[in-house]
Motif scaffolding. Structure first.
Motif, short mmCIF file in Angstrom:
data_model
loop_
_atom_site.label_atom_id
_atom_site.label_comp_id
_atom_site.label_asym_id
_atom_site.label_seq_id
_atom_site.Cartn_x
_atom_site.Cartn_y
_atom_site.Cartn_z
N ARG B 133 4.34 1.93 -19.79
CA ARG B 133 5.58 2.55 -20.29
C ARG B 133 6.80 1.79 -19.82
N ASP B 134 7.88 1.85 -20.62
CA ASP B 134 9.14 1.23 -20.20
C ASP B 134 9.66 1.94 -18.95
N GLY B 135 10.25 1.19 -18.05
CA GLY B 135 10.89 1.79 -16.88
C GLY B 135 9.95 2.13 -15.75
N VAL B 136 8.67 1.77 -15.89
CA VAL B 136 7.73 1.98 -14.78
C VAL B 136 7.52 0.64 -14.09
N GLN B 137 7.70 0.62 -12.78
CA GLN B 137 7.45 -0.61 -12.05
C GLN B 137 6.12 -0.54 -11.31
N VAL B 138 5.28 -1.54 -11.58
CA VAL B 138 3.90 -1.55 -11.08
C VAL B 138 3.74 -2.66 -10.04
N ILE B 139 3.11 -2.32 -8.91
CA ILE B 139 2.87 -3.33 -7.88
C ILE B 139 1.36 -3.55 -7.73
N PHE B 140 0.91 -4.75 -7.95
CA PHE B 140 -0.45 -5.14 -7.57
C PHE B 140 -0.45 -6.64 -7.29
N PRO B 141 -1.41 -7.12 -6.48
CA PRO B 141 -1.35 -8.53 -6.09
C PRO B 141 -1.67 -9.47 -7.24
N ASN B 142 -1.25 -10.70 -7.10
CA ASN B 142 -1.45 -11.74 -8.11
C ASN B 142 -2.95 -11.95 -8.38
N GLY B 147 -8.65 -11.33 -5.14
CA GLY B 147 -9.76 -10.63 -5.77
C GLY B 147 -9.34 -9.22 -6.16
N ASN B 148 -8.58 -8.59 -5.27
CA ASN B 148 -8.03 -7.27 -5.51
C ASN B 148 -7.27 -7.23 -6.85
N GLY B 149 -6.41 -8.22 -7.07
CA GLY B 149 -5.64 -8.31 -8.31
C GLY B 149 -6.53 -8.54 -9.52
N ARG B 150 -7.58 -9.32 -9.35
CA ARG B 150 -8.51 -9.57 -10.46
C ARG B 150 -9.20 -8.27 -10.88
N TYR B 151 -9.59 -7.46 -9.89
CA TYR B 151 -10.21 -6.17 -10.20
C TYR B 151 -9.25 -5.28 -10.98
N THR B 152 -7.98 -5.32 -10.61
CA THR B 152 -6.99 -4.52 -11.32
C THR B 152 -6.91 -4.94 -12.78
N TYR B 153 -6.87 -6.24 -13.01
CA TYR B 153 -6.84 -6.76 -14.38
C TYR B 153 -8.08 -6.28 -15.14
N LEU B 154 -9.25 -6.40 -14.51
CA LEU B 154 -10.50 -6.02 -15.20
C LEU B 154 -10.54 -4.52 -15.48
N VAL B 184 7.14 -8.14 -8.86
CA VAL B 184 6.82 -9.18 -7.88
C VAL B 184 5.31 -9.29 -7.73
N PHE B 185 4.80 -10.52 -7.77
CA PHE B 185 3.38 -10.74 -7.55
C PHE B 185 3.14 -11.22 -6.13
N GLU B 186 2.77 -10.30 -5.25
CA GLU B 186 2.42 -10.73 -3.91
C GLU B 186 1.10 -11.48 -3.99
N THR B 187 0.86 -12.35 -2.99
CA THR B 187 -0.33 -13.19 -3.09
C THR B 187 -1.61 -12.51 -2.57
N GLY B 188 -1.47 -11.38 -1.87
CA GLY B 188 -2.66 -10.71 -1.36
C GLY B 188 -2.52 -9.20 -1.40
N GLY B 189 -3.65 -8.49 -1.22
CA GLY B 189 -3.67 -7.04 -1.31
C GLY B 189 -2.78 -6.36 -0.27
N ARG B 190 -2.84 -6.86 0.97
CA ARG B 190 -2.07 -6.22 2.02
C ARG B 190 -0.57 -6.42 1.79
#
Lengths: 278, 327
Positions: B133-142, B147-154, B184-190
């Protein structure tokens, strides 16, 4: 033999040169060669596809423009800082002098984290900047701030010794001949420190190109917007794409090398110019 | 003469020392946000009567795999991605049948990408669709560095495949919107967790359920609320013995004992207490209150296995790059 030896203050030129060259080879030449060898596995077509992809081009643009702006800042304020440190004495001068080197001593990742905290909308700087529409974190401005922070010592530390060596008699002579302050700076001081200043700026630029730790924390790392080349190299490595990483590293290396070459040419010109005008 | 003798003695002593020494420690190379979990597991392992010290090394699991390929002497790996273990198989460090050497596909516990929102859920985020949705800001790693970020994509894609009945254009549109909502794409899960909690960035954090529950538990449910989506993607945490290293060091028994421990009720109990879902049914039943019901799809069901996922989605120029570059 005895005569030859007496020419040099330090004995054993052959040995010392040999050791120096060996050290230089092991520490610098071989690692660079190993990186180039990683490139060997790929054809021209693959190389071109990687280094000229849209994503890579955007990363170069972001990295180079940021490094350029950071260098301009550092050139101006580094020169000013070097000037103040050599020409005046004031309380806390030694402290300030030591402070200049701090960005070298600090791990750049720590610098990045500190900057992010300062420029966050709750941070010391961010609380004033963000309401006025000036966002630093996760924008290119953040990249520039991080690069400026980590590379300012280069300008100060190259200009400072030249300014210290500068004889004041020349300036006094100029003054007695009726030169204005501006003329003295432009005709006497500036030509002398220009080569060192240029060298400092180039080092600052080259360092900014390769900066990683401080930048990834503050950049936001959005592809095409705030993704720098070093991060893209890191990403290629995480994809086990060694060749792709080496190809991008080669582009950065080439850029740094060309910049250094350009300064050398500028310096040679500068020396000729100084001699002619003497 | 004396000098020569001394040198010879020193050489013998140095040369023979490793042959006598039996290792009393092993190195566990693990993923970024597994730090607290494995500290707890190691403490429990020590009290179970083991006389081995387990050293920990944590970083992105791809980074760890690369480090091992280049000489990091890790006796065991506890990763968050099958593909990274697979890289070690290709490099000749891990046996090809690693997944059958331990129960449950050599994954002692599992988790899945889940949501953490701010108290009261002001943006009303309940499922994957809400994230675009517009106006929602989502945080997950790159996803490119984590690997964490890849799981999110999948997981997001798995949801979209069902929602849009496999229409690739609509799926990509959804994913592009989702990625556009990432400030912002942080480089790791933590690092992503830190951005969400410490720097108050974004409306929703997507990370392993283990992390969302731990954060809510630690920082207070009055500030953060875990939200479980309708469907997510099974994230296995594969473990394996690094044959090349244990054969070299003579530490195979220690390494196996350690990994075996993770599958025992005691090891499973620690995992559950750290919000990783245990595979042991008895332990899982005892912790049923902690873990809400969810439907999980697997790599094989949703995408035809990890090899296909690597080739189609994560390779340079793959489907993930499409989403990234559409921004």
């Amino acid at each position: 033999m005895a005569q030859k030896r007496s020419k040099h203050l330090l004995p054993g030129f052959g040995l010392t040169l040999g050791v120096s060259m060996l050290y230089l080879t092991i520490i610098i030449v071989l690692p660079l060669l190993a990186m180039l060898l990683k490139l060997g596995g790929m054809g021209w077509e693959d190389f071109w596809r990687i280094v000229a992809s849209n994503r890579s081009l955007a990363a170069y643009r972001i990295t180079f423009t940021s490094a350029l702006v950071a260098t301009v800042f550092n050139g101006a304020f580094g020169l000013l800082l070097a000037w103040v440190l050599t020409r005046y004495s004031f309380p806390g001068k030694r402290m300030l002098d030591a402070l200049v080197d701090l960005p070298f001593a600090l791990p750049t990742a720590v610098a990045g984290l500190v900057l992010v905290t300062l420029f966050a909308n709750t941070g010391w700087y961010g609380q004033f900047l963000e309401p006025n529409g000036f966002k630093v974190n996760y924008t290119q401005a953040g990249i520039i701030v991080a690069m400026t922070f980590t590379s300012i010592p280069f300008v100060v530390r190259t200009v400072q010794p030249v300014l210290e060596e500068l004889q004041t008699d020349l300036e006094e002579v100029a003054r007695t001949l009726g030169a204005t302050r501006w003329q003295i700076f432009a005709r006497v001081i500036w030509p002398t420190i220009l080569p060192a200043f240029m060298a400092g700026c180039v080092l600052s630029f080259a360092r900014s190109l390769g900066e990683f730790g401080a930048v990834v924390f503050i950049a936001g790392n959005l592809p095409g917007l705030t993704e720098i080349v070093s991060l893209l190299i890191f990403i290629r490595l995480d994809e086990y794409n060694y060749e792709g990483a080496a190809a991008l590293a080669f582009v950065l290396l080439l850029a740094a090398f060309l910049t250094l070459l350009l300064t050398n040419a500028l310096q040679a010109w500068q020396v000729r110019y100084a001699e002619r005008s003497r | 003469m004396n000098k020569l003798l001394a040198t010879a003695v020193a050489a013998i002593a140095l040369g023979s020392a490793p042959a006598f020494a039996q290792p009393t420690d092993i190195l566990n190379a693990s993923y970024d946000i597994g730090r607290e979990l494995f500290e707890a597991e190691n403490a429990a392992f020590a009290t179970s009567g083991a006389t081995v010290t387990v050293n920990q090394s944590h970083a992105g699991s791809s980074t760890q795999a690369r480090a091992i390929l280049e000489g990091l002497p890790a006796d065991v790996v506890t990763f968050n991605q099958v593909t990274d273990v697979q890289k070690l198989v290709e490099g000749g460090f891990v046996a090809a049948d690693w997944a059958t050497q331990f129960p449950s596909n050599a994954s002692p516990f599992y988790s899945f990408p889940s949501f953490l929102v701010r108290a009261g859920n002001p943006k009303d985020i309940n499922d994957w669709g809400d994230l675009a949705r517009d106006g929602v800001q989502v945080i997950f790693p790159n996803p490119k560095t984590s690997g964490n970020g890849r799981y999110t994509y999948l997981a997001a894609r798995a949801w979209a495949v069902e929602e849009y009945a496999g229409d690739e254009a609509q799926i990509e549109e959804f994913l592009t919107k989702l990625f556009n909502n990432v400030p912002v794409f942080e480089t790791g899960g933590r690092a992503a967790t830190t951005a969400f909690t410490e720097r108050q960035l974004g409306d929703v954090l997507i990370t392993f359920e283990a992390e969302t529950l731990a954060v809510a538990n630690q920082l207070g449910t009055d500030k953060y609320l875990p939200v479980t989506p309708s469907v997510s993607f099974l994230s296995e945490f594969p473990v394996a013995i690094v044959d090349k290293v244990v054969d070299n060091r003579g530490s195979r028994d220690l390494a196996k004992a350690y990994l075996d421990f993770l599958f025992t009720p005691a090891g499973q109990e620690v995992a559950a207490a750290n919000f990783h879902r245990p595979n042991d049914e008895t332990v899982a039943a005892a912790h049923a209150d902690t873990f809400p019901e969810i439907r999980l799809v697997t790599a094989v069901e949703a995408f035809g296995g990890w090899d296909a996922i690597s080739a189609e989605h994560f390779a340079d120029g793959g489907l993930l790059d499409n989403v990234f570059l559409n921004q």
